[in-house]
Design a protein around this motif. Structure first.
Motif, PDB file in Angstrom:
ATOM      1  N   ILE A 139       3.742  -0.866  -6.348  1.00 25.22           N
ATOM      2  CA  ILE A 139       4.852  -0.405  -7.184  1.00 25.22           C
ATOM      3  C   ILE A 139       4.444   0.871  -7.906  1.00 25.22           C
ATOM      4  O   ILE A 139       3.389   0.913  -8.550  1.00 25.22           O
ATOM      5  CB  ILE A 139       5.227  -1.492  -8.223  1.00 25.22           C
ATOM      6  N   VAL A 140       5.264   1.878  -7.799  1.00 28.18           N
ATOM      7  CA  VAL A 140       5.022   3.129  -8.508  1.00 28.18           C
ATOM      8  C   VAL A 140       5.967   3.192  -9.711  1.00 28.18           C
ATOM      9  O   VAL A 140       7.189   3.111  -9.552  1.00 28.18           O
ATOM     10  CB  VAL A 140       5.252   4.349  -7.599  1.00 28.18           C
ATOM     11  N   ASP A 141       5.387   3.297 -10.912  1.00 24.88           N
ATOM     12  CA  ASP A 141       6.168   3.442 -12.141  1.00 24.88           C
ATOM     13  C   ASP A 141       6.201   4.935 -12.480  1.00 24.88           C
ATOM     14  O   ASP A 141       5.212   5.513 -12.920  1.00 24.88           O
ATOM     15  CB  ASP A 141       5.506   2.644 -13.271  1.00 24.88           C
ATOM     16  N   HIS A 142       7.355   5.564 -12.250  1.00 28.44           N
ATOM     17  CA  HIS A 142       7.466   7.004 -12.442  1.00 28.44           C
ATOM     18  C   HIS A 142       7.527   7.398 -13.924  1.00 28.44           C
ATOM     19  O   HIS A 142       7.307   8.561 -14.261  1.00 28.44           O
ATOM     20  CB  HIS A 142       8.694   7.524 -11.702  1.00 28.44           C
ATOM     21  N   LYS A 143       7.790   6.435 -14.793  1.00 33.49           N
ATOM     22  CA  LYS A 143       7.816   6.721 -16.232  1.00 33.49           C
ATOM     23  C   LYS A 143       6.405   6.868 -16.785  1.00 33.49           C
ATOM     24  O   LYS A 143       6.128   7.755 -17.605  1.00 33.49           O
ATOM     25  CB  LYS A 143       8.570   5.615 -16.975  1.00 33.49           C
ATOM     26  N   THR A 144       5.510   5.984 -16.337  1.00 31.19           N
ATOM     27  CA  THR A 144       4.139   6.007 -16.841  1.00 31.19           C
ATOM     28  C   THR A 144       3.160   6.643 -15.860  1.00 31.19           C
ATOM     29  O   THR A 144       1.968   6.754 -16.159  1.00 31.19           O
ATOM     30  CB  THR A 144       3.664   4.568 -17.142  1.00 31.19           C
ATOM     31  N   ASN A 145       3.685   7.021 -14.691  1.00 29.96           N
ATOM     32  CA  ASN A 145       2.847   7.611 -13.643  1.00 29.96           C
ATOM     33  C   ASN A 145       1.678   6.701 -13.266  1.00 29.96           C
ATOM     34  O   ASN A 145       0.526   7.137 -13.164  1.00 29.96           O
ATOM     35  CB  ASN A 145       2.317   8.986 -14.062  1.00 29.96           C
ATOM     36  N   THR A 146       2.000   5.431 -13.092  1.00 28.66           N
ATOM     37  CA  THR A 146       0.991   4.452 -12.695  1.00 28.66           C
ATOM     38  C   THR A 146       1.403   3.772 -11.395  1.00 28.66           C
ATOM     39  O   THR A 146       2.579   3.735 -11.041  1.00 28.66           O
ATOM     40  CB  THR A 146       0.797   3.383 -13.785  1.00 28.66           C
ATOM     41  N   ARG A 147       0.394   3.254 -10.719  1.00 33.71           N
ATOM     42  CA  ARG A 147       0.619   2.536  -9.465  1.00 33.71           C
ATOM     43  C   ARG A 147       0.135   1.111  -9.653  1.00 33.71           C
ATOM     44  O   ARG A 147      -1.017   0.886 -10.035  1.00 33.71           O
ATOM     45  CB  ARG A 147      -0.141   3.215  -8.325  1.00 33.71           C
ATOM     46  N   ILE A 148       1.022   0.164  -9.419  1.00 33.06           N
ATOM     47  CA  ILE A 148       0.752  -1.246  -9.695  1.00 33.06           C
ATOM     48  C   ILE A 148       0.669  -2.009  -8.378  1.00 33.06           C
ATOM     49  O   ILE A 148       1.547  -1.874  -7.523  1.00 33.06           O
ATOM     50  CB  ILE A 148       1.873  -1.845 -10.568  1.00 33.06           C
ATOM     51  N   GLU A 149      -0.383  -2.793  -8.228  1.00 32.04           N
ATOM     52  CA  GLU A 149      -0.531  -3.591  -7.010  1.00 32.04           C
ATOM     53  C   GLU A 149       0.554  -4.659  -6.965  1.00 32.04           C
ATOM     54  O   GLU A 149       0.835  -5.329  -7.959  1.00 32.04           O
ATOM     55  CB  GLU A 149      -1.910  -4.253  -6.962  1.00 32.04           C
ATOM     56  N   GLY A 150       1.166  -4.821  -5.807  1.00 32.98           N
ATOM     57  CA  GLY A 150       2.203  -5.834  -5.632  1.00 32.98           C
ATOM     58  C   GLY A 150       1.646  -7.075  -4.966  1.00 32.98           C
ATOM     59  O   GLY A 150       0.540  -7.522  -5.276  1.00 32.98           O
ATOM     60  N   ILE A 151       2.399  -7.618  -4.005  1.00 28.15           N
ATOM     61  CA  ILE A 151       2.038  -8.881  -3.358  1.00 28.15           C
ATOM     62  C   ILE A 151       1.896  -8.666  -1.861  1.00 28.15           C
ATOM     63  O   ILE A 151       2.686  -7.959  -1.231  1.00 28.15           O
ATOM     64  CB  ILE A 151       3.106  -9.961  -3.646  1.00 28.15           C
ATOM     65  N   VAL A 152       0.903  -9.312  -1.259  1.00 25.62           N
ATOM     66  CA  VAL A 152       0.718  -9.299   0.180  1.00 25.62           C
ATOM     67  C   VAL A 152       1.361 -10.554   0.767  1.00 25.62           C
ATOM     68  O   VAL A 152       1.425 -11.594   0.109  1.00 25.62           O
ATOM     69  CB  VAL A 152      -0.781  -9.236   0.537  1.00 25.62           C
ATOM     70  N   GLY A 153       1.866 -10.440   1.991  1.00 25.77           N
ATOM     71  CA  GLY A 153       2.468 -11.595   2.661  1.00 25.77           C
ATOM     72  C   GLY A 153       3.854 -11.328   3.199  1.00 25.77           C
ATOM     73  O   GLY A 153       4.393 -12.111   3.982  1.00 25.77           O
ATOM     74  N   ASN A 154       4.455 -10.208   2.819  1.00 24.13           N
ATOM     75  CA  ASN A 154       5.813  -9.889   3.254  1.00 24.13           C
ATOM     76  C   ASN A 154       5.873  -9.678   4.762  1.00 24.13           C
ATOM     77  O   ASN A 154       4.965  -9.109   5.359  1.00 24.13           O
ATOM     78  CB  ASN A 154       6.288  -8.608   2.550  1.00 24.13           C
ATOM     79  N   ASN A 155       6.980 -10.125   5.350  1.00 26.04           N
ATOM     80  CA  ASN A 155       7.184  -9.992   6.803  1.00 26.04           C
ATOM     81  C   ASN A 155       6.020 -10.572   7.597  1.00 26.04           C
ATOM     82  O   ASN A 155       5.540  -9.972   8.570  1.00 26.04           O
ATOM     83  CB  ASN A 155       7.412  -8.523   7.183  1.00 26.04           C
TER      84      ASN A 155
END
Length: 322
Positions: free
Chosen positions: A98-114
């Motif tokens: 996840i990229v938060d454009h307000k704080t210019n940070t990149r947040i790890e999400g979840i693995v397992g999709n599809n």
């Protein structure tokens, strides 16, 4: 075998420039969108749908609905059997970031999709079909899913997995059109309203052998519940943004793959049975070959049989019975 089985993880970004490699030609899900004349527009539209859905769910401190975007990477897992001289492509999934454009940070999400698994395709599209040919009633082979379940748990609890991912996977699937789902009073701020099925399914039993539990939730402004398979505590082990990354990604793909259910024009009621023949639904502006996807499940299963199951049958059978 307990001492000579290892895993190798490779990843590649999934964006509008993605082109499937020869080794992932049989992938049944996201690679399907990345072929043909409409490939770039397909990918762009799908990614826009994911981002729009993410911002709609993550609405706090997000007045313009454009604070976040989701980056996806394709994670491929190979099984390495010592002494065999080769590795086998066992699992392929999407991981969210996840990229938060307000704080210019990149947040790890979840693995397992599809979630895509060659051995699972073998179990359901080859072994199960062969077992029930010319049978008067449906039955399941002995030890069905045992090998796949143990391989999956071995991977998830391996050092290789822990080096790459900070949390356990969540696998989000479509609900079954063979079951009835009943709305409960339980409601989560992100996952939405919980539904309970009228009975267990073969898929639930199969994923249980992988160590996974399942709960069914219908997020806000969705039209049907999603099936969430997980370890631990789904509601408390993951942040809101992590859960939203899975919902936005998988609901988008389900709208593409299962528009009769997830792009229906009527919302699931208190008592809900999915209908794959539902004509009252909308089609996304994304070209998708559903017939090819069905054929590829069989092709992947036969690939697993030829290159993994048969060559290592004795060792795998012995190991799966432990």
């Amino acid at each position: 075998m307990s001492n000579n089985l290892s895993f190798t993880i490779k990843s590649i970004g999934f964006d509008e420039n993605y082109q499937p490699a020869d080794s992932t030609r049989l992938t049944t899900n996201f690679a399907n969108l990345a072929r043909g004349e409409s490939r770039r527009q397909n990918l762009r539209n799908a990614l826009n749908m994911i981002n729009n859905r993410f911002n709609a769910l993550a609405q706090w401190d997000n007045p313009s609905a454009d604070r976040y975007s989701v980056e996806l990477e394709i994670v491929s897992v190979d099984i390495n059997i010592e002494g065999s001289g080769h590795s086998f492509p066992s699992i392929e999934v999407l991981k969210t970031n996840i990229v938060d454009h307000k704080t210019n940070t990149r947040i790890e999400g979840i693995v397992g999709n599809n979630f895509s698994s060659y051995v699972r395709d073998y179990d359901f599209s080859v072994l199960l079909l062969e077992h029930n040919k010319q049978q008067a009633s449906f039955s399941v082979p002995a030890n069905f899913g045992e090998l796949h379940g143990k391989l999956f748990q071995r991977f998830v609890h391996s050092d290789t997995y822990k080096q790459h991912f900070s949390k356990l996977p969540v696998i989000c699937l479509s609900v079954s059109d063979a079951k009835v789902y009943y709305r409960t009073e339980n409601q989560h701020p992100v996952l939405g309203v919980e539904y309970l099925p009228n009975e267990s399914s073969l898929t639930e039993q199969y994923f249980k052998k992988m160590g996974l539990q399942v709960r069914y939730f219908m997020p806000a402004n969705s039209v049907a519940p999603l099936a969430f398979y997980f370890f631990g505590d789904l509601l408390n082990d993951y942040t809101n943004l992590e859960l939203i990354s899975t919902i936005s990604t998988m609901e988008t793909f389900q709208k593409i793959y299962r528009p009769e259910i997830y792009n229906a024009n009527a919302v699931a009621g208190k008592c809900y049975q999915p209908n794959l023949k539902n004509q009252d639904h909308s089609i996304t502006q994304i070209v998708y070959d559903r017939e090819e996807r069905s054929k590829l499940a069989v092709a992947q299963g036969k690939f697993a049989e030829e290159h993994f199951i048969k060559p290592h049958l004795a060792v795998l059978e012995q190991w799966s019975l432990r």
